[in-house]
Design an enzyme around this catalytic site. Structure first.
Site, PDB file in Angstrom:
ATOM      1  N   GLU A 162      35.203  17.820  -1.488  1.00 31.05           N
ATOM      2  CA  GLU A 162      34.569  17.797  -0.481  1.00 31.05           C
ATOM      3  C   GLU A 162      33.322  18.557  -0.212  1.00 31.05           C
ATOM      4  OE1 GLU A 162      34.940  17.331   4.256  1.00 31.05           O
ATOM      5  OE2 GLU A 162      36.650  17.972   3.040  1.00 31.05           O
ATOM      6  N   GLU A 171      28.329  11.755  10.705  1.00 25.74           N
ATOM      7  CA  GLU A 171      28.551  11.877  12.441  1.00 25.74           C
ATOM      8  C   GLU A 171      27.146  11.671  12.997  1.00 25.74           C
ATOM      9  OE1 GLU A 171      32.018  15.189  12.010  1.00 25.74           O
ATOM     10  OE2 GLU A 171      29.691  15.806  12.121  1.00 25.74           O
ATOM     11  N   ARG A 187      39.087  23.701   6.408  1.00 22.00           N
ATOM     12  CA  ARG A 187      37.732  23.117   6.780  1.00 22.00           C
ATOM     13  C   ARG A 187      36.559  24.028   7.035  1.00 22.00           C
ATOM     14  NH1 ARG A 187      41.073  18.833   7.813  1.00 22.00           N
ATOM     15  NH2 ARG A 187      40.152  16.936   7.622  1.00 22.00           N
ATOM     16  N   HIS A 203      29.960  15.295   5.407  1.00 22.36           N
ATOM     17  CA  HIS A 203      30.857  15.874   4.609  1.00 22.36           C
ATOM     18  C   HIS A 203      30.929  15.020   3.394  1.00 22.36           C
ATOM     19  CE1 HIS A 203      33.014  17.789   8.307  1.00 22.36           C
ATOM     20  NE2 HIS A 203      31.930  18.504   7.987  1.00 22.36           N
ATOM     21  N   ASP A 250       0.932  -1.021  -0.003  1.00 18.04           N
ATOM     22  CA  ASP A 250      -0.052  -0.163  -0.011  1.00 18.04           C
ATOM     23  C   ASP A 250       0.955   1.300   0.062  1.00 18.04           C
ATOM     24  OD1 ASP A 250      -1.799   2.092   0.441  1.00 18.04           O
ATOM     25  OD2 ASP A 250      -2.403   1.372   2.370  1.00 18.04           O
ATOM     26  N   GLU A 263      31.836   9.143  14.690  1.00 17.07           N
ATOM     27  CA  GLU A 263      32.039   8.864  13.340  1.00 17.07           C
ATOM     28  C   GLU A 263      32.722   7.566  12.931  1.00 17.07           C
ATOM     29  OE1 GLU A 263      33.308  12.382  10.692  1.00 17.07           O
ATOM     30  OE2 GLU A 263      34.362  11.140   9.835  1.00 17.07           O
ATOM     31  N   GLU A 317      34.219  12.108  18.125  1.00 18.99           N
ATOM     32  CA  GLU A 317      34.077  13.364  17.217  1.00 18.99           C
ATOM     33  C   GLU A 317      34.184  14.244  18.254  1.00 18.99           C
ATOM     34  OE1 GLU A 317      34.468  15.463  14.585  1.00 18.99           O
ATOM     35  OE2 GLU A 317      34.747  14.068  13.024  1.00 18.99           O
ATOM     36  N   ARG A 324      30.829  20.229   2.260  1.00 14.71           N
ATOM     37  CA  ARG A 324      30.934  20.182   3.690  1.00 14.71           C
ATOM     38  C   ARG A 324      29.372  20.465   4.377  1.00 14.71           C
ATOM     39  NH1 ARG A 324      35.621  19.274   6.401  1.00 14.71           N
ATOM     40  NH2 ARG A 324      34.985  20.280   8.113  1.00 14.71           N
ATOM     41  N   GLU A 378      30.764  11.297   5.080  1.00 15.10           N
ATOM     42  CA  GLU A 378      31.372  11.266   6.626  1.00 15.10           C
ATOM     43  C   GLU A 378      30.142  11.603   7.644  1.00 15.10           C
ATOM     44  OE1 GLU A 378      34.920  13.660   7.042  1.00 15.10           O
ATOM     45  OE2 GLU A 378      35.726  12.885   5.193  1.00 15.10           O
TER      46      GLU A 378
END
Length: 470
Positions: free
Chosen positions: A358, A132, A339, A269, A51, A220, A212, A360, A130
């Site tokens: 990457e 977390e 970062r 990330h 359904d 992580e 982390e 982030r 990645e």
């Protein structure tokens, strides 16, 4: 794996039940279970009915019948079932036309991967998230007409330094100091290792696990990159394993981006690279060792980032993480190693095969199929239009003076703002019929009516601190 190999696996593992899973519109795994005797070779082509009107954001009640078609190469034995149970992820189809369902997130991810091939740009998109998460020892929350609260607790939380624990052994993690301490400060090492080993047992290639930055159990576990659809499958399995290993030990895990005030939130990330005929396409002689294609991909992601965030950061809580001061990528810029930029180019290795970008901003509340597909579509748009990402920002963005920082584009400050951006800027998602107008409209309607408006209508506990005596 072929259907007959799945049936052989059932016999070898003495499987008694088969669990059929699919992902709903918002990203949660759904399932139902059949006796193993009901799984036949024809099941892999005929499918099994269910359904669709009872699934969030899907069919109307008058068009509720739908089919689940098992994907044999997704089969694994459930590590948590007390009775031997085989799990398979399924595609969703219309029972009359046998067309893949346009709102099935896995179908959207498959279409994105196929669209990439059709452009001739590349034949494979690799994704490495990645994700977390927090592991808590206790959680209580409620919201009704006359009260609203949450209460979280963790044995390793800073706020428990003075608690009578009979005995309290100390070793509590200070805020923002949870990254990489050894036991006894890190009190979740064995739990994460069990998660890691369970993932490996289920076929996930795990690279590392660690504590982390935040206090109170932020963790992580890193998976090796995989092709886009396979990684979205694995992301669903990752969350399933994290939650159930935690539960097995009397703890609870959450992927909520910002459960704690005053400490780092949980992001996801997301690393992306494109390959063709077995060769990486993002390595070159440009900035940070990137090819022009990679720089244009960054340009596309940054250009469409406000719209992307409505999919990759899909909760009202997501934007409580995206604030300055907590290693969150508030500013839409790119940089090598830095970062604090929303797009980073990792510089761990000079090997062309490791060259990637990457993004982030995303967080793990997203539907991985939709998020990975949307990020890829933004990258493709940037490559096709040769979108230049501008100048890199290799400074610490958070230390820039306001007169300079005002010139750096900002991520949306709320889910409402991100949804408005998506409504204005969704053409890049519609190419190749990857996303459809119906998918975008349904997504925006759900977010506005089921999440944004209900949050807007409710008093917040902190408002009482601010205004009760006004």
């Amino acid at each position: 794996m072929k259907p007959r190999e799945v049936l052989a696996m059932c016999r070898e593992k003495e499987v008694k039940a088969v669990d059929l899973r699919f992902t709903d519109f918002l990203g949660a795994w759904q399932h139902f279970t059949i006796p193993v005797a009901k799984l036949e070779e024809d099941t892999f082509s005929d499918g099994l009915g269910f359904d669709g009107s009872s699934i969030r954001g899907w069919q109307a009640i008058n068009e509720s019948d739908m089919l689940l078609v098992p994907e044999p190469n997704t089969a694994f034995v459930d590590p948590f079932a007390s009775i031997p149970t085989l799990v398979m992820i399924c595609m969703v189809q219309d029972p009359i036309t046998r067309e893949d369902y346009s709102r099935d997130p896995r179908n959207i991810a498959r279409k994105a991967a196929n669209y990439l091939k059709s452009t001739g740009i590349a034949d494979t998109c690799f994704i490495g998230p990645e994700a977390e998460f927090f592991v808590f020892d206790d959680v209580r929350f409620d919201q009704n007409a006359h009260e609203g609260y949450f209460h979280l607790d963790s044995i390793e939380a800073e706020w428990n330094r003075g608690r009578a624990e009979g005995p309290n052994l100390g070793y509590k993690l200070r805020h923002k100091e949870g990254y990489f301490p050894c036991p006894p400060s890190d009190q979740l090492m064995d739990l994460r290792t069990e998660m890691m080993q369970t993932m490996i047992q289920c076929g996930i290639d795990v690279e590392a696990q660690h504590h982390e930055v935040a206090t109170a159990g932020q963790c992580e576990i890193d998976m090796r990159f995989q092709e886009l659809v396979r990684m979205a499958d694995q992301m669903c399995l990752y969350k399933y394993i994290v939650r159930n290993v935690s539960r097995r030990h009397g703890r609870t895990a959450t992927f909520m981006p910002k459960p704690l005030y005053g400490d780092n939130g949980s992001g996801m990330h997301t690393h992306l690279s494109l390959w063709k005929a077995g060769q990486p396409l993002f390595a070159g002689t440009g900035y940070a060792g990137l090819s022009d294609m990679a720089l244009h991909a960054i340009g596309g992601i940054l250009r469409h980032a406000p719209a992307l965030l409505a999919i990759s950061n899909p909760t009202t809580n997501s934007y409580k993480r995206l604030v300055p001061g907590y290693e969150a990528p508030v500013n839409l810029a790119y940089s090598q190693r830095n970062r604090s930029a929303s797009c980073r180019i990792p510089m761990y290795s000079a090997n062309p095969k490791t060259k990637r970008i990457e993004f982030r901003c995303p967080d793990p509340t997203c539907n991985p199929y939709l998020a990975f597909a949307a990020i890829l579509m933004a990258a493709i748009d940037g490559i096709q239009n040769k979108t230049h990402p501008g100048e890199p920002l290799d400074r610490d963005i958070y230390d820039m003076p306001p007169e300079e920082l005002k010139n750096v584009p900002k991520a949306p400050a709320s889910l409402d703002e991100a949804c408005d951006a998506l409504e204005r800027d969704c053409d890049f998602l519609l190419r190749g019929d990857v996303f459809t107008d119906d998918v975008i409209a349904t997504w925006l309607k759900w977010k506005r009516e089921k999440e944004i408006d209900p949050m807007r209508l409710r008093p917040h506990p902190y408002e009482f601190c601010l205004y009760f005596d006004a």
